[in-house]
Design a protein around this motif. Structure first.
Motif, PDB file in Angstrom:
ATOM      1  N   GLU A   2       0.824  -1.202   0.000  1.00 61.33           N
ATOM      2  CA  GLU A   2       0.000   0.000   0.000  1.00 61.33           C
ATOM      3  C   GLU A   2       0.862   1.256   0.000  1.00 61.33           C
ATOM      4  O   GLU A   2       1.954   1.293   0.534  1.00 61.33           O
ATOM      5  CB  GLU A   2      -0.912   0.026   1.248  1.00 61.33           C
ATOM      6  CG  GLU A   2      -1.864  -1.160   1.365  1.00 61.33           C
ATOM      7  CD  GLU A   2      -1.277  -2.272   2.216  1.00 61.33           C
ATOM      8  OE1 GLU A   2      -0.042  -2.304   2.376  1.00 61.33           O
ATOM      9  OE2 GLU A   2      -2.055  -3.113   2.687  1.00 61.33           O
ATOM     10  N   ARG A   3       0.322   2.293  -0.626  1.00 58.91           N
ATOM     11  CA  ARG A   3       1.066   3.539  -0.727  1.00 58.91           C
ATOM     12  C   ARG A   3       1.478   4.061   0.630  1.00 58.91           C
ATOM     13  O   ARG A   3       2.587   4.551   0.825  1.00 58.91           O
ATOM     14  CB  ARG A   3       0.205   4.590  -1.451  1.00 58.91           C
ATOM     15  CG  ARG A   3       0.859   5.964  -1.532  1.00 58.91           C
ATOM     16  CD  ARG A   3       0.015   6.907  -2.374  1.00 58.91           C
ATOM     17  NE  ARG A   3      -1.332   7.025  -1.861  1.00 58.91           N
ATOM     18  CZ  ARG A   3      -1.672   7.829  -0.872  1.00 58.91           C
ATOM     19  NH1 ARG A   3      -0.768   8.554  -0.245  1.00 58.91           N
ATOM     20  NH2 ARG A   3      -2.928   7.893  -0.466  1.00 58.91           N
ATOM     21  N   SER A   4       0.564   3.973   1.647  1.00 58.50           N
ATOM     22  CA  SER A   4       0.843   4.521   2.973  1.00 58.50           C
ATOM     23  C   SER A   4       1.899   3.719   3.711  1.00 58.50           C
ATOM     24  O   SER A   4       2.376   4.134   4.740  1.00 58.50           O
ATOM     25  CB  SER A   4      -0.441   4.590   3.802  1.00 58.50           C
ATOM     26  OG  SER A   4      -0.958   3.293   3.981  1.00 58.50           O
ATOM     27  N   GLN A   6       4.696   2.262   1.987  1.00 61.97           N
ATOM     28  CA  GLN A   6       5.878   2.082   1.168  1.00 61.97           C
ATOM     29  C   GLN A   6       7.125   2.285   2.017  1.00 61.97           C
ATOM     30  O   GLN A   6       7.244   3.263   2.751  1.00 61.97           O
ATOM     31  CB  GLN A   6       5.868   3.065  -0.009  1.00 61.97           C
ATOM     32  CG  GLN A   6       4.876   2.684  -1.101  1.00 61.97           C
ATOM     33  CD  GLN A   6       4.912   3.651  -2.250  1.00 61.97           C
ATOM     34  OE1 GLN A   6       5.430   4.742  -2.136  1.00 61.97           O
ATOM     35  NE2 GLN A   6       4.369   3.236  -3.380  1.00 61.97           N
ATOM     36  N   GLU A  45      -9.516   6.342   4.909  1.00 56.23           N
ATOM     37  CA  GLU A  45      -8.400   6.068   4.003  1.00 56.23           C
ATOM     38  C   GLU A  45      -7.848   4.662   4.231  1.00 56.23           C
ATOM     39  O   GLU A  45      -7.529   3.940   3.278  1.00 56.23           O
ATOM     40  CB  GLU A  45      -7.300   7.108   4.207  1.00 56.23           C
ATOM     41  CG  GLU A  45      -6.172   7.011   3.204  1.00 56.23           C
ATOM     42  CD  GLU A  45      -5.211   8.184   3.297  1.00 56.23           C
ATOM     43  OE1 GLU A  45      -4.006   7.962   3.124  1.00 56.23           O
ATOM     44  OE2 GLU A  45      -5.682   9.315   3.551  1.00 56.23           O
ATOM     45  N   CYS A  46      -7.736   4.254   5.501  1.00 58.50           N
ATOM     46  CA  CYS A  46      -7.254   2.903   5.797  1.00 58.50           C
ATOM     47  C   CYS A  46      -8.204   1.851   5.233  1.00 58.50           C
ATOM     48  O   CYS A  46      -7.761   0.817   4.706  1.00 58.50           O
ATOM     49  CB  CYS A  46      -7.106   2.708   7.306  1.00 58.50           C
ATOM     50  SG  CYS A  46      -5.741   3.633   8.058  1.00 58.50           S
ATOM     51  N   SER A  48     -10.254   2.228   2.600  1.00 64.31           N
ATOM     52  CA  SER A  48     -10.218   2.222   1.136  1.00 64.31           C
ATOM     53  C   SER A  48      -8.954   1.570   0.600  1.00 64.31           C
ATOM     54  O   SER A  48      -8.958   0.978  -0.477  1.00 64.31           O
ATOM     55  CB  SER A  48     -10.334   3.662   0.605  1.00 64.31           C
ATOM     56  OG  SER A  48      -9.189   4.429   0.972  1.00 64.31           O
ATOM     57  N   GLN A  49      -7.850   1.647   1.370  1.00 68.30           N
ATOM     58  CA  GLN A  49      -6.577   1.076   0.926  1.00 68.30           C
ATOM     59  C   GLN A  49      -6.277  -0.270   1.570  1.00 68.30           C
ATOM     60  O   GLN A  49      -5.258  -0.887   1.262  1.00 68.30           O
ATOM     61  CB  GLN A  49      -5.439   2.048   1.246  1.00 68.30           C
ATOM     62  CG  GLN A  49      -5.537   3.382   0.533  1.00 68.30           C
ATOM     63  CD  GLN A  49      -4.371   4.289   0.870  1.00 68.30           C
ATOM     64  OE1 GLN A  49      -3.480   3.939   1.628  1.00 68.30           O
ATOM     65  NE2 GLN A  49      -4.372   5.474   0.275  1.00 68.30           N
ATOM     66  N   ASP A  50      -7.180  -0.728   2.452  1.00 69.25           N
ATOM     67  CA  ASP A  50      -6.940  -1.949   3.230  1.00 69.25           C
ATOM     68  C   ASP A  50      -5.556  -1.895   3.872  1.00 69.25           C
ATOM     69  O   ASP A  50      -4.764  -2.838   3.786  1.00 69.25           O
ATOM     70  CB  ASP A  50      -7.057  -3.191   2.345  1.00 69.25           C
ATOM     71  CG  ASP A  50      -7.021  -4.483   3.168  1.00 69.25           C
ATOM     72  OD1 ASP A  50      -7.370  -4.440   4.362  1.00 69.25           O
ATOM     73  OD2 ASP A  50      -6.613  -5.527   2.624  1.00 69.25           O
ATOM     74  N   SER A  51      -5.283  -0.774   4.538  1.00 63.36           N
ATOM     75  CA  SER A  51      -3.972  -0.562   5.159  1.00 63.36           C
ATOM     76  C   SER A  51      -4.130  -0.390   6.664  1.00 63.36           C
ATOM     77  O   SER A  51      -5.190   0.003   7.148  1.00 63.36           O
ATOM     78  CB  SER A  51      -3.291   0.670   4.559  1.00 63.36           C
ATOM     79  OG  SER A  51      -4.089   1.831   4.756  1.00 63.36           O
TER      80      SER A  51
END
Length: 223
Positions: A2-4, A6, A45-46, A48-51
């Motif tokens: 995930e982008r968050s 990286q 946001e978490c 939507s990104q499954d983060s």
């Protein structure tokens, strides 16, 4: 990835942080009610990104209002279930995953974001001697906690991994937040288990007294 989350060249990842007046251990379930705008956005946001996001004990400040100063060691947690309520509020169920160390606060507004390094879990020396001492007390802990809700369990699953066992015990004991934080910071499972033995015995004594007061006419179970 995930982008968050990286990973940069120095091994650090950016992780949104949720400072709270509690300590989360890996493997521990944590329900949360989300009502502040900054955390609605962060959790959205978490989702939507499954983060994951990080839970950290507040060192200075409050849960609501200006960004609080977090302790250095926390635990990442992933959202298992979510329920959307009116006005964008949410109920979520999360489970703790991995310990991390905050190397730098990268953002404070609208919510805290840290550059963190995930920590390696170590068994340490002496686990083989400590685990047999603690298994019976762990079984008693689970049974005492179940008895407080009026139930009974004949079989208790004991984590085979010493690291998992240490966190399972710490998560189920009623301890002051800063004592829980000291257990979270502990580097090895062996040290943590050694610290937990007297706390576990004391906790079981308290629980047995509470069970006896709650069920004064309940004799010992024979099966």
């Amino acid at each position: 990835m995930e982008r968050s989350q990286q990973e940069s060249s120095d091994g650090l990842v950016q992780l949104p942080l949720f400072p709270l007046n509690l300590v989360l251990f890996p493997g521990m379930d944590l329900p949360l009610h989300i009502f502040e705008e900054r955390y609605k956005d962060m959790i959205g946001e978490c989702l939507s990104q499954d983060s994951p996001f990080g839970v950290v004990l507040i060192k200075e400040g409050l849960e609501v209002g200006e960004a609080a100063e977090p302790e250095r060691i926390g635990t990442s947690t992933r959202i298992l279930r979510s329920e959307l309520l009116d006005q964008g509020r949410m109920n979520i169920i999360t489970k703790g995953e991995r310990r991390f160390e905050i190397e730098e606060i990268a953002q404070r507004v609208p919510h805290v974001v840290g550059r963190v390094r995930f920590l390696v879990e170590l068994e340490g020396e002496g686990c083989s001697e400590l685990v047999p001492q603690i298994n019976d007390e762990y079984v008693a802990l689970v049974r005492n906690l179940t008895a407080l809700t009026g139930g009974y369990t004949s079989r208790v699953e004991i984590p085979e991994d010493p690291v998992e066992l240490s966190y399972a015990i710490a998560a189920n004991l009623e301890l002051e937040p800063h004592l829980r934080q000291s257990l979270l910071v502990t580097e090895t499972a062996a040290t943590r288990l050694g610290d937990l033995i007297p706390l576990l015995r004391q906790g079981n004594e308290v629980l047995r007294e509470r069970v006896a007061k709650q069920n004064p006419f309940q004799g010992p179970r024979l099966n």
